[in-house]
Design an enzyme around this catalytic site. Sequence first.
Site, PDB file in Angstrom:
ATOM      1  N   GLY A  40     121.347 110.704   7.341  1.00 17.23           N
ATOM      2  CA  GLY A  40     121.516 112.140   7.556  1.00 17.23           C
ATOM      3  C   GLY A  40     122.995 112.514   7.570  1.00 17.23           C
ATOM      4  CG  HIS A  41     125.568 111.217  10.714  1.00 20.21           C
ATOM      5  ND1 HIS A  41     124.743 110.322  11.367  1.00 20.21           N
ATOM      6  CD2 HIS A  41     125.873 112.177  11.615  1.00 20.21           C
ATOM      7  CE1 HIS A  41     124.573 110.726  12.614  1.00 20.21           C
ATOM      8  NE2 HIS A  41     125.241 111.844  12.791  1.00 20.21           N
TER       9      HIS A  41
END
Length: 297
Positions: A40-41
């Site tokens: 996600g990051h």
Amino acid sequence: MNGSPVLVSTRDELQTTLAMVSAHGDRVGFVPTMGALHEGHASLMRVARERAGIVVASVFVNPLQFGAGEDLDRYPRTLDLDLKVCEQEGVDIVFAPSVEEVYPSWPAQPSVTVEPGPLGTVLEGKVRPGHFRGVLTVVAKLFGLVRPDVAVFGQKDYQQLVLIRQLVADLCLPVEIVGAETLREPDGLALSSRNRYLDVDQRAEATVLHRALLRAQEAASYGAEAALDAARAELGAAPSVELDYLVVTAPDLGGLPAELEPGTEARMLVAARLGATRLIDNCALTLGRPLTLGGQS
Ligand code: PAF
């Protein structure tokens, strides 16, 4: 820049490195994180890369946004792995300061902080008093240090994203805020650094949050109440999931107008506990006209 990111841990080092790399006038993109980086990051870093020639990521577990009894001490700290993710995503500078570097008076609270206003006291802010004061204070500080042209935040922390947009508007900060799509596991669970706290059974049950949002999206053409009922029914089938809140509200979190036009855009937000772990998720809804008692719309 190519190769490994430059790791800096002090404000001075950050300023010197930024002055060096931004000499060509490239736009600076910024991804603030608390580390424990996952895909996600990485996706936020890719969004920043699309918009800027220089990408800076910060890795800082911000004590000011954790309440008493929350998971500050056990929050995962994995800087070596985080640096690998940053390298894979072509991040140029990683700023990983100590607590004292960010809050020189620590453990005394900083005397000037950013108050989030009424939106900071509902939903996450009600369950976690002071949380958004901590978030906005650190984000304002990081913006002051990095001076990005664009900063990218995940839509998973939807209330945080709305508040950061408000921070930038109200304090006239010269930074563009981009909200990036939530990344999900194949079974729908939104990626989160806290997913690693879940045991096998909890991990399996956690998918109910996403299923509830999907049911709500399907039912939304019959109005907000129908969407809420559909989500509640799904969540009710997972008894060990303890609901903190489930709401339908306007996309700016300002509540829904009394009279809704069909096609009104809205947002559903959900927060629940599985054992000691709190998970949040949200989705967009397009609301239709509620069914009336006679079955006519
Ligand atoms: O979303 C997060 O990881 C944090 O709240 C943030 C924005 C990095 C501030 O500490």
